[in-house]
Design a protein around this motif. Structure first.
Motif, mmCIF file in Angstrom:
data_model
loop_
_atom_site.group_PDB
_atom_site.id
_atom_site.type_symbol
_atom_site.label_atom_id
_atom_site.label_comp_id
_atom_site.label_asym_id
_atom_site.label_seq_id
_atom_site.Cartn_x
_atom_site.Cartn_y
_atom_site.Cartn_z
ATOM 1 N N UNK A 129 1.850 12.629 -29.900
ATOM 2 C CA UNK A 129 0.973 12.892 -28.916
ATOM 3 C C UNK A 129 -0.132 13.909 -29.598
ATOM 4 N N UNK A 130 0.112 14.713 -30.368
ATOM 5 C CA UNK A 130 -0.757 15.751 -31.113
ATOM 6 C C UNK A 130 0.060 16.338 -32.411
ATOM 7 N N UNK A 131 -0.925 17.044 -33.179
ATOM 8 C CA UNK A 131 -0.370 17.445 -34.428
ATOM 9 C C UNK A 131 0.674 18.398 -34.237
ATOM 10 N N UNK A 132 0.712 19.176 -33.190
ATOM 11 C CA UNK A 132 1.621 20.133 -33.343
ATOM 12 C C UNK A 132 2.979 19.506 -32.956
ATOM 13 N N UNK A 133 3.064 18.341 -32.030
ATOM 14 C CA UNK A 133 4.368 17.819 -32.007
ATOM 15 C C UNK A 133 4.736 16.973 -32.917
ATOM 16 N N UNK A 134 3.845 16.398 -33.816
ATOM 17 C CA UNK A 134 4.331 15.611 -34.860
ATOM 18 C C UNK A 134 4.893 16.545 -35.972
ATOM 19 N N UNK A 135 4.430 17.564 -35.965
ATOM 20 C CA UNK A 135 4.890 18.754 -37.075
ATOM 21 C C UNK A 135 6.225 19.071 -36.932
ATOM 22 N N UNK A 136 6.366 19.424 -35.615
ATOM 23 C CA UNK A 136 7.729 19.916 -35.094
ATOM 24 C C UNK A 136 8.692 18.913 -35.331
ATOM 25 N N UNK A 137 8.544 17.820 -34.833
ATOM 26 C CA UNK A 137 9.489 16.573 -34.915
ATOM 27 C C UNK A 137 9.630 16.160 -36.286
ATOM 28 N N UNK A 138 8.896 16.367 -37.298
ATOM 29 C CA UNK A 138 9.062 15.829 -38.626
ATOM 30 C C UNK A 138 9.787 17.052 -39.537
ATOM 31 N N UNK A 139 9.562 18.395 -38.998
ATOM 32 C CA UNK A 139 10.039 19.583 -39.503
ATOM 33 C C UNK A 139 11.659 19.361 -39.059
ATOM 34 N N UNK A 140 12.132 19.037 -37.657
ATOM 35 C CA UNK A 140 13.283 19.169 -37.365
ATOM 36 C C UNK A 140 14.236 17.992 -38.193
ATOM 37 N N UNK A 141 13.338 16.825 -38.279
ATOM 38 C CA UNK A 141 14.262 15.906 -39.138
ATOM 39 C C UNK A 141 14.382 16.244 -40.403
ATOM 40 N N UNK A 142 13.565 16.933 -41.155
ATOM 41 C CA UNK A 142 13.702 17.514 -42.380
ATOM 42 C C UNK A 142 14.995 18.522 -42.481
ATOM 43 N N UNK A 143 14.835 19.361 -41.610
ATOM 44 C CA UNK A 143 16.025 20.670 -41.442
ATOM 45 C C UNK A 143 17.374 19.790 -41.159
ATOM 46 N N UNK A 144 17.179 18.854 -40.171
ATOM 47 C CA UNK A 144 18.677 18.149 -39.872
ATOM 48 C C UNK A 144 19.202 17.375 -41.075
ATOM 49 N N UNK A 145 18.287 16.454 -41.693
ATOM 50 C CA UNK A 145 18.783 15.420 -42.788
ATOM 51 C C UNK A 145 18.861 16.170 -44.046
ATOM 52 N N UNK A 146 18.278 17.246 -44.499
ATOM 53 C CA UNK A 146 17.972 17.962 -45.579
ATOM 54 C C UNK A 146 18.942 18.947 -45.815
ATOM 55 N N UNK A 147 19.400 19.946 -44.630
ATOM 56 C CA UNK A 147 19.902 20.999 -44.606
ATOM 57 C C UNK A 147 21.230 21.169 -43.697
ATOM 58 N N UNK A 148 20.996 20.973 -42.735
ATOM 59 C CA UNK A 148 22.207 21.278 -41.713
ATOM 60 C C UNK A 148 23.307 20.021 -41.914
ATOM 61 N N UNK A 149 22.897 18.675 -41.640
ATOM 62 C CA UNK A 149 24.008 17.884 -41.886
ATOM 63 C C UNK A 149 24.609 17.719 -43.269
ATOM 64 N N UNK A 150 23.805 17.708 -44.464
ATOM 65 C CA UNK A 150 24.549 17.984 -45.693
ATOM 66 C C UNK A 150 25.550 19.144 -45.824
ATOM 67 N N UNK A 151 25.261 20.332 -45.179
ATOM 68 C CA UNK A 151 26.046 21.325 -45.313
ATOM 69 C C UNK A 151 27.094 21.151 -44.452
ATOM 70 N N UNK A 152 27.232 20.645 -43.139
ATOM 71 C CA UNK A 152 28.306 20.241 -42.547
ATOM 72 C C UNK A 152 29.250 19.333 -43.167
ATOM 73 N N UNK A 153 28.578 18.355 -43.766
ATOM 74 C CA UNK A 153 29.381 17.314 -44.303
ATOM 75 C C UNK A 153 30.041 17.721 -45.636
#
Length: 472
Positions: free
Chosen positions: A248-272
């Motif tokens: 709906x706005x730039x802040x929400x877009x940046x936050x959701x994309x940043x969370x996806x990056x943190x999950x897929x590139x940092x958190x999930x790979x570390x756990x796996x």
């Protein structure tokens, strides 16, 4: 529409210092990773050359003693090159693990296998003093490789170039105006996402092409690298459409994309990664080495009468040889009986570890579905001839070579004959063939990445179409 969006994004990139800076940072980091990988590849090659030189030097010395009739070096009167023990030692056999052309792209891979393995009757891959890396600075000295650059920076580059598409228009209240001008706002926003993804793809393909040319990799390996990197880039273009552009706005877009990056590139790979490592590793290397040493000491504490029945069961051909008919084995023969028992223990440890590593590989394949980053990294490791499976296969060859060597020593000792140049040349030739740590199939990672890309883009298209109807 696509052509117009592409011209629009190129012009916006040219006018934006942030976008230009992101592209320059990506190329600089990629260039450093390629140079670092080339340095790693050169060190690997140098280690092989140094090991081969040691092998040639040791074998030449032994041949000189055999031709001159000397028993060994003048300062070592206990050496008798006519005995299997010393022919085994001075053969200087080393197994060489040749690097794949693209080995440098995955320097940080979890691959603890040596590039050179000394093979003789005393060698043991699980002991610190056994099979070891002859050039210890190989590995662990490079902080960044090309796989890491792609994993981390490609999503960031997509975000820098594409965040604000759609969300900026909704935040400013002009999304309806875009819909009037373009017929449907989703068409224009999707066209812009495609343009941004194309720019990122062009940058990634350029880096891949430079890496392939620098390493002189085969065409097939280069095509596979481009396919893996291209699919990974497409996935993040789809994630941008599904999360950032639909916000709906730039802040929400940046936050959701940043969370996806943190999950897929940092958190999930570390756990796996922790899960996969726990499936393959039983203890720390020091503990493994100490346990191996204690097992070896336990073997030497056994009486020869206890050792021989087990030895003859494992090597039945020894029963028909001259030494087996003696009432008491000579010391120069008896000591090799313990080599056979140690080999049996070594193969037992190896079989157990190999089973664990196969299970870990199965876990890694299942884990690759949870994150595109994991699948991309796994595919690049296979392409680079690195990783846990490659290390396990090299150890397979090392253990097989140790068995061949121990068997030769036992048979030669039980024959009770003096050995000459012919037997030594045959022994030296056994370890002459290097092991090619070449690239492997990347079909499974490619399928995973293709499915991820398809799902991400479909989700992005569905969300943008829904927003079109919502705005009406």
């Amino acid at each position: 529409m696509i052509a117009l969006a592409f011209r629009h994004e190129l012009l916006a990139t040219w006018r934006s210092r942030a976008r230009i800076g992101a592209l320059i940072a990506f190329f600089v980091a990629s260039g450093y990773a390629i140079v670092s990988g080339q340095r790693f590849h050169a060190q690997w090659t140098d280690a092989l050359a140094a090991a081969h030189a040691k092998h040639v030097e040791s074998a030449a010395s032994a041949r000189g003693w055999l031709e001159s009739g000397a028993s060994g070096p003048e300062d070592r009167e206990w050496v008798n090159i006519a005995e299997p023990l010393w022919q085994d030692w001075y053969a200087g056999t080393r197994l060489l693990r040749l690097p794949a052309a693209l080995a440098g792209i995955a320097v940080g891979s979890a691959d603890d296998s040596p590039v050179v393995a000394r093979v003789n009757r005393l060698a043991d891959p699980f002991a610190a003093s056994g099979v070891r890396l002859e050039n210890p600075e190989i590995g662990g000295t490079h902080a960044i490789d090309l796989v890491f650059v792609f994993l981390v920076l490609v999503p960031i580059l997509v975000g820098v170039l594409g965040l604000g598409i759609g969300s900026f228009e909704r935040e400013r209240g002009i999304a309806r105006l875009v819909a009037v001008q373009a017929g449907a706002s989703s068409v224009w926003f999707l066209a812009r996402v495609v343009a941004v993804t194309a720019i990122v793809l062009a940058a990634v393909m350029t880096v891949c092409l430079v890496a392939v040319i620098a390493t002189q990799a085969p065409f097939v390996d280069g095509a596979r690298l481009m396919a893996l990197a291209g699919s990974y880039s497409l996935i993040w273009g789809g994630i941008l459409a599904a999360l950032g552009v639909s916000a709906r706005n730039v802040q929400e877009g940046a936050l959701s994309f940043g969370l996806a990056w943190a999950c897929f590139c940092l958190l999930i790979p570390s756990l796996l990664s922790e899960r996969a490592m726990s499936a393959a590793t039983t203890s720390y290397a020091v503990e493994t080495s100490l346990r191996t040493r204690s097992e070896q000491y336990a073997v030497y504490k056994r009486e020869i009468d206890q050792v021989l029945p087990e030895l003859y069961d494992a090597f039945p051909q020894l029963r028909s040889m001259p030494a087996s008919r003696l009432e008491e084995l000579p010391a120069e023969v008896r000591r090799h009986a313990y080599d056979g028992i140690k080999l049996i223990a070594l193969e037992t440890r190896h079989a157990d570890q190999h089973e664990r590593e196969l299970r870990a590989e199965e876990v890694a394949l299942r884990n690759s579905w949870w994150s595109p980053s994991v699948s991309f990294a796994h595919g690049c490791e296979r392409l680079a001839g690195r990783g846990r499976l490659s290390a396990a296969e090299f150890r397979d060859r090392v253990v097989a070579s140790i068995r061949t060597r121990v068997t030769w020593v036992l048979e030669s000792a039980w024959q009770q004959q003096s050995l000459g140049s012919e037997s030594f040349d045959q022994l030296v030739g056994e370890g002459a063939n290097p092991i090619d740590a070449g690239s492997r199939s990347v079909a499974h990672p490619m399928w995973v990445l293709a499915i991820w890309a398809l799902v991400a883009w479909l989700l992005g298209i569905v969300r943008l179409r829904w927003l079109d109807r919502y705005l009406r």
